[in-house]
Write a protein that holds these residues in place. Structure first.
Motif, mmCIF file in Angstrom:
data_model
loop_
_atom_site.group_PDB
_atom_site.id
_atom_site.type_symbol
_atom_site.label_atom_id
_atom_site.label_comp_id
_atom_site.label_asym_id
_atom_site.label_seq_id
_atom_site.Cartn_x
_atom_site.Cartn_y
_atom_site.Cartn_z
ATOM 1 N N ASP A 273 46.683 -17.738 8.745
ATOM 2 C CA ASP A 273 47.766 -16.814 8.409
ATOM 3 C C ASP A 273 47.245 -15.396 8.138
ATOM 4 O O ASP A 273 48.011 -14.441 8.096
ATOM 5 N N LEU A 274 45.934 -15.281 7.930
ATOM 6 C CA LEU A 274 45.374 -13.951 7.626
ATOM 7 C C LEU A 274 45.542 -13.006 8.813
ATOM 8 O O LEU A 274 45.374 -13.413 9.961
ATOM 9 N N ASP A 275 45.849 -11.730 8.519
ATOM 10 C CA ASP A 275 45.887 -10.737 9.604
ATOM 11 C C ASP A 275 44.511 -10.620 10.234
ATOM 12 O O ASP A 275 44.372 -10.464 11.443
ATOM 13 N N TYR A 276 43.485 -10.732 9.375
ATOM 14 C CA TYR A 276 42.116 -10.539 9.876
ATOM 15 C C TYR A 276 41.759 -11.598 10.927
ATOM 16 O O TYR A 276 41.045 -11.324 11.886
ATOM 17 N N TYR A 277 42.304 -12.812 10.748
ATOM 18 C CA TYR A 277 42.009 -13.900 11.697
ATOM 19 C C TYR A 277 42.461 -13.506 13.110
ATOM 20 O O TYR A 277 41.732 -13.642 14.089
ATOM 21 N N GLY A 278 43.677 -12.961 13.194
ATOM 22 C CA GLY A 278 44.206 -12.530 14.500
ATOM 23 C C GLY A 278 43.389 -11.393 15.077
ATOM 24 O O GLY A 278 43.080 -11.363 16.282
ATOM 25 N N THR A 279 42.981 -10.444 14.210
ATOM 26 C CA THR A 279 42.163 -9.309 14.672
ATOM 27 C C THR A 279 40.846 -9.808 15.240
ATOM 28 O O THR A 279 40.369 -9.342 16.284
ATOM 29 N N LEU A 280 40.247 -10.776 14.537
ATOM 30 C CA LEU A 280 38.948 -11.307 14.965
ATOM 31 C C LEU A 280 39.059 -11.988 16.331
ATOM 32 O O LEU A 280 38.206 -11.802 17.202
ATOM 33 N N LEU A 281 40.155 -12.755 16.513
ATOM 34 C CA LEU A 281 40.373 -13.403 17.815
ATOM 35 C C LEU A 281 40.410 -12.358 18.923
ATOM 36 O O LEU A 281 39.826 -12.533 19.991
ATOM 37 N N LYS A 282 41.118 -11.244 18.656
ATOM 38 C CA LYS A 282 41.230 -10.188 19.679
ATOM 39 C C LYS A 282 39.874 -9.545 19.957
ATOM 40 O O LYS A 282 39.564 -9.180 21.083
ATOM 41 N N LYS A 283 39.048 -9.415 18.903
ATOM 42 C CA LYS A 283 37.748 -8.757 19.081
ATOM 43 C C LYS A 283 36.749 -9.634 19.829
ATOM 44 O O LYS A 283 35.781 -9.136 20.394
ATOM 45 N N LEU A 284 36.971 -10.931 19.806
ATOM 46 C CA LEU A 284 36.001 -11.836 20.449
ATOM 47 C C LEU A 284 36.115 -11.842 21.964
ATOM 48 O O LEU A 284 35.155 -12.136 22.669
ATOM 49 N N ALA A 285 37.316 -11.542 22.479
ATOM 50 C CA ALA A 285 37.509 -11.652 23.940
ATOM 51 C C ALA A 285 36.701 -10.618 24.738
ATOM 52 O O ALA A 285 35.972 -10.991 25.669
ATOM 53 N N PRO A 286 36.781 -9.291 24.429
ATOM 54 C CA PRO A 286 36.106 -8.306 25.295
ATOM 55 C C PRO A 286 34.603 -8.536 25.503
ATOM 56 O O PRO A 286 34.132 -8.479 26.640
ATOM 57 N N PRO A 287 33.819 -8.841 24.423
ATOM 58 C CA PRO A 287 32.379 -9.056 24.677
ATOM 59 C C PRO A 287 32.118 -10.236 25.602
ATOM 60 O O PRO A 287 31.208 -10.192 26.438
ATOM 61 N N LEU A 288 32.925 -11.297 25.484
ATOM 62 C CA LEU A 288 32.727 -12.469 26.357
ATOM 63 C C LEU A 288 33.050 -12.092 27.801
ATOM 64 O O LEU A 288 32.371 -12.520 28.740
ATOM 65 N N VAL A 289 34.086 -11.275 27.978
ATOM 66 C CA VAL A 289 34.456 -10.832 29.328
ATOM 67 C C VAL A 289 33.340 -9.957 29.910
ATOM 68 O O VAL A 289 32.966 -10.081 31.082
ATOM 69 N N THR A 290 32.768 -9.088 29.068
ATOM 70 C CA THR A 290 31.697 -8.189 29.529
ATOM 71 C C THR A 290 30.491 -8.986 30.031
ATOM 72 O O THR A 290 29.832 -8.598 31.001
ATOM 73 N N LEU A 291 30.211 -10.115 29.385
ATOM 74 C CA LEU A 291 29.054 -10.939 29.807
ATOM 75 C C LEU A 291 29.190 -11.390 31.259
ATOM 76 O O LEU A 291 28.209 -11.683 31.932
ATOM 77 N N LEU A 292 30.451 -11.438 31.748
ATOM 78 C CA LEU A 292 30.676 -11.942 33.111
ATOM 79 C C LEU A 292 30.431 -10.885 34.175
ATOM 80 O O LEU A 292 30.630 -11.148 35.358
ATOM 81 N N SER A 293 30.020 -9.699 33.752
ATOM 82 C CA SER A 293 29.699 -8.709 34.787
ATOM 83 C C SER A 293 28.180 -8.601 34.961
ATOM 84 O O SER A 293 27.688 -7.728 35.670
#
Length: 950
Positions: A273-293
């Protein structure tokens, strides 16, 4: 001129010439000579004869020459330990050199010389370097401690180097901190029991401060160390996550993955329920996507890790489907991995995109990839119900291409779609039948035969189609033969008049002309069913089939949680825990995620059961994720070695230390329990159906089976057996369901199991292993499942146990962790066994001995319990308990109360004395227990309650 010239000459007398040059007075000549020596050493020539001459060159101010000599020294010190001692003085001197580079070089070389004789001389110089004013020297010395520990652990501990290392964690220089953490982590890995990295909020704060200024490898060491820390609450977890998040934008992919590992682990502790939890989920996606380049090899490692992350938290990448679309120039290993992740992320929102892509892939040239793409379309249909219709029409389009391997894969997946959505898409059967002639792969032929048999009433010429397969019956693979046999029997049950000849033909082919036992057995079963009771045959063969589940290849949850803790290591690429592929991995520490916020652990504790609850009926506890970590994974799952169950009463080694000795020293009676009955007699009851239901139970079943009265009361000694409960649900074990209970009959303990195959494939090659436990319970014979376990089939097995296994105190005491292996995977579960299976037959104490022992055991060891709602009288209680080896020694009546004095003895020699107070009109009994190991009292009380109330 380059140094390549040193590698070109090979003339005779070279060693002699080099010797002369090494002793030359000219510095340049000396340096040239040492370079030639190193060159010869590098190409594999033996230049150890020059050892004393090279060591003499150490006395120099020239850094380059010193490096070369140290290199030579590292290589030959092992073969010339006596000579290497000559160099010690120079090390000691170099460790005090004004130049920090030379001090660091000396201490680095010392760590690389793995010679026992020298190590003690190196302690003094190392101690100085650990406290050196130059951080470069300190960071080098920190790593040297880890190397020295590997050679002589005792020496390092005695010299107090470990404490110095711990102090370095508070060093002002971030690189020193990182190397100290790396050294301590490495030492801790080889000594899991030592609590070296004693992390607390203060030290964590220092590590996080150092994190920002370290080199990339330093950051990885610190992040890996953070991942092993357990925050005390969600606030601390959040603050660590906030300070680790900036690492996600690092250029080095190893740093990114280490940061992801820390965040994935600590997210477990954050409330959703924490706002921070949702923010963290959003922050995790871009670095993982970057690894695929990155380049393909890095992409593959990233994809394997992403595969785990998507299984644990699909919401992180749910909007990133496009990055997993395959590029034309991706290597095949990247393509297949991307395809796997696409299916995991498929949902109603993106299914149209995914299907368009998959259809495109199915026209590629790479055969393996095309096959996987066609399978993927089928998996999408099963996973996203709304897309099933579109998937089926896509598959039909692909069948129209008439490309052989595409058609075959499509037919295999359409069979699964029929299983998932019965009576919906059967209109496509006509199209499938047109392609019968092109099928040449066993799986596709078997799938087509299944479809024809299952829907025979809708296919006019079903008998002709199946007859065409029958012509080459003996050349078909077993899979096709079994499927054909079943399909023709189905056809006969649906159209008996037209297909009598056909069914006769297939039954005689299967039973008389075949040498495959599976096929013969199935043939005979069908033959007997059809000849004795056609109605029963119809019920068995044409029974309703269970729907198939969508994700059959998900990693088992406890293993997934462990692999998440190993993100960024080889374990995350292999998708196996380290103990499965690291040799000599006894020291591997099994990691697990922290418990989820708000989850209470109380459900797992037997003490938390309501007092009226039956402790023995509680083995269906869901083990906590940390529970299964024992040594299960690094056990070799071969059949356990051992004879029939041993019903001995002598004390096992180690068990006494664990639970406090018992009274066996006073009572050295070597009366063994009666021998295991039935271990060779094999009285199995006649199976009620044509299929033997109890294939695996000749061992230990014996007469107990003959007298098998209801609910397990048929044991000869009358010991109570709890009803079977599910220990391992099918959804957690890829379709294998295990239920069971424990029993004790005439001195033999057994684990009575029912294995049920709820998957779509046959299961075989079963084996079982127990982790170390409080009473040394271990299988006394291999787990014998005599025939492969077909889908929707169950088998009952009685596995004999003994108590001569390794002992380790568990919490709760009666916890048993089990690993079961079959041809699909290894599965883990834990269960609680009732303690009364460990009560031995010679547990009756003499009266005098009872009196003396009761007085001898201190009063603080006495525990009192209430047994409520029990309406038995004293005699009934006494005889009921005696059936489970709790013996009444004396009975007295005091002021209208019946007092029973009882004794029992556990398999490891511990005696328990009891006083049971029974008031005729009162349904509550008072139980007082005295024992030298008071930790067992709670479990003895649970056993009393279980026996008396059942």
């Amino acid at each position: 001129m380059t140094d390549s010239k040193y590698f070109t000459t090979t003339k005779k007398g070279e060693i002699f010439e080099l010797k002369a040059e090494l002793n030359s007075d000219k510095k340049e000549k000396k340096k040239e000579a040492v370079k030639k020596v190193i060159a010869s050493m590098t190409v594999g020539k033996d230049v150890s004869a020059l050892f004393p001459d090279v060591v003499n060159c150490m006395q120099t101010d020239n850094l380059e020459l010193k490096k070369l000599v140290y290199l030579y020294l590292m290589n030959y010190a092992k073969s010339q330990p006596d000579m290497a001692i000559m160099a010690v003085n120079t090390f000691v001197k170099d460790c005090e050199d004004p130049n920090p580079l030379i001090r660091a070089l000396a201490v680095r070389t010392m760590g690389c010389i793995r010679v026992d004789k020298i190590t003690e001389y190196l302690c003094e110089p190392l101690r100085k370097c650990l406290k050196d004013e130059d951080p470069y020297v300190r960071k080098t010395a920190a790593v040297c401690v880890a190397k020295l520990h590997d050679i002589n652990a005792q020496l390092v501990e005695d010299q107090g180097f470990l404490d110095t290392l711990k102090d370095l964690i508070s060093d002002s220089n971030p690189m020193v901190v990182a190397n100290a953490v790396a050294a301590l982590s490495e030492i801790a890995e080889s000594h899991p029991s030592s609590n070296l990295l004693d992390l607390n909020p203060q030290s964590i704060n220092k590590l996080l401060t150092a994190l920002n200024e370290c080199t990339e490898w330093g950051q990885i060491f610190i992040l890996d160390c953070l991942a092993n820390y357990m925050p005390k609450d969600d606030r601390e977890a959040q603050s660590i996550c906030e300070r680790v998040t900036p690492r996600l934008s690092h250029a080095n992919s190893a740093v990114v993955l280490s940061a992801v590992k820390v965040l994935m682990k600590f997210m477990e502790m954050l409330s959703k329920d924490l706002d921070y939890y949702g923010t963290l989920l959003k922050k995790l996606a871009p670095p993982l996507v970057t690894l695929l380049s990155a380049e393909p090899e890095l992409q593959y490692v990233a994809l394997r890790n992403i595969n785990l992350i998507v299984q644990k938290r699909p919401e992180i990448l749910k909007h990133e489907m496009k990055v997993f679309f395959v590029k034309y120039n991706d290597p095949i290993y990247v393509k297949l991995e991307k395809l796997d992740i696409m299916i995991r992320l498929a949902s109603q929102a993106n299914i149209a995109q995914v299907l368009a892509e998959l259809k495109e892939y199915a026209t590629e040239v790479d055969v393996d990839f095309v096959r996987k793409a066609v399978r993927a379309i089928g998996r999408c249909a099963i996973k996203v119900e709304q897309s099933a219709e579109r998937c089926v029409s896509t598959l039909l389009d692909l069948i129209q291409t008439k490309v052989n391997y595409v058609v075959q894969e499509a037919i295999v997946v359409i069979k699964d779609i029929f299983r998932k959505y019965p009576n919906k898409y059967e209109s496509v059967i006509a199209t499938l039948c047109e392609n019968l002639d092109s099928l040449d792969e066993p799986e596709a032929r078997a799938a087509m035969i299944w479809i024809v048999g299952e829907y025979a009433e809708r296919i006019d010429n079903a008998d002709e189609l199946l007859e065409s397969f029958l012509e080459g019956f003996h050349d078909e693979s077993t899979q096709v033969q079994l499927q054909l046999l079943t399909a023709i029997v189905k056809l006969f049950l649906k159209k008996p008049t037209e297909t009598q000849e056909l069914v006769q033909q297939v039954l005689s082919l299967a039973t008389q002309d075949s040498d495959n036992p599976d096929l013969r057995d199935r043939g005979y079963i069908y033959w007997r069913l059809l000849s004795t009771d056609p109605v029963a045959a119809k019920e068995v063969v044409l029974a309703e089939k269970p729907l198939i589940s969508e994700e059959t290849d998900l990693i088992e949850p406890t293993l997934l949680d462990e692999l998440i803790c190993y993100i960024g290591t080889l374990a995350s690429v292999y998708h196996k825990p380290p103990s499965a592929f690291v040799e000599g991995s006894r020291g591997v520490v099994h990691k697990s995620l922290p418990p989820r916020t708000g989850s209470s652990e109380s459900a797992e504790s037997p003490d938390a059961a309501p007092s009226g609850g039956q402790a023995a009926e509680q083995p269906a506890v869901i083990p906590t994720q940390g529970d299964l970590l024992g040594d299960l994974l690094n056990l070799d799952l071969g059949p356990p070695v051992g004879g029939p169950p041993i019903a001995t009463s002598s004390v096992q080694m180690g068990a006494v230390d664990l639970l406090g000795g018992g009274l066996d020293s006073l009572l050295r009676s070597d009366v063994g329990g009666s021998p295991a009955m039935g271990s060779g007699s094999g009285f199995a009851p006649a199976p009620s159906t044509a299929m033997p239901a109890n294939l695996g139970a000749p061992l230990g079943s014996g007469l107990g089976d003959l007298f098998d009265l209801t609910s397990g009361v048929g044991t000869l000694s009358g010991s109570y057996v709890a009803p079977k409960t599910v220990w391992l649900p099918a959804m957690k074990a890829k379709g294998l369901e295990i239920s069971g209970t424990f029993s004790r009959q005439v001195g033999s303990i057994s684990m009575d199991l029912v294995l049920t195959n709820k998957a779509l494939q046959v299961m075989s090659d079963f084996a079982i292993q127990f982790n170390r436990n409080s009473f040394g319970l271990a299988p006394a014979a291999p787990l014998q499942v005599h025939a492969p376990l077909a889908p929707n089939q169950s088998v009952e097995i009685s596995l004999p146990l003994n108590t001569v296994g390794s002992v380790m105190k568990m919490d709760p005491l009666n916890n048993l962790q089990v690993a079961v292996k079959n041809n699909i995977d290894v599965f883990y579960f834990s269960t609680l066994y009732p303690l009364h299976i460990l009560f031995v037959e010679d547990g009756k104490m003499e009266r005098q001995m009872f009196l003396a022992t009761w007085k001898d055991i201190p009063n603080e060891n006495e525990a009192q319990f209430q047994i409520k709602d029990c309406s038995l009288n004293a005699d009934a209680v006494s005889s009921k308990l005696q059936g489970s080896n709790i013996f009444t020694i004396a009975k007295r009546n005091v002021e209208g109360q019946d007092m029973l004095y009882q004794s029992l003895k556990l398999t490891n020699g511990i005696w328990v004395l009891a006083e049971l107070r029974i008031q005729p009109s009162n349904p509550s009994f008072t139980l007082s227990l005295k024992c030298r190991a008071p930790e067992v009292s709670q479990y003895i009380y649970q056993a009393y309650e279980t026996i008396l109330k059942n």
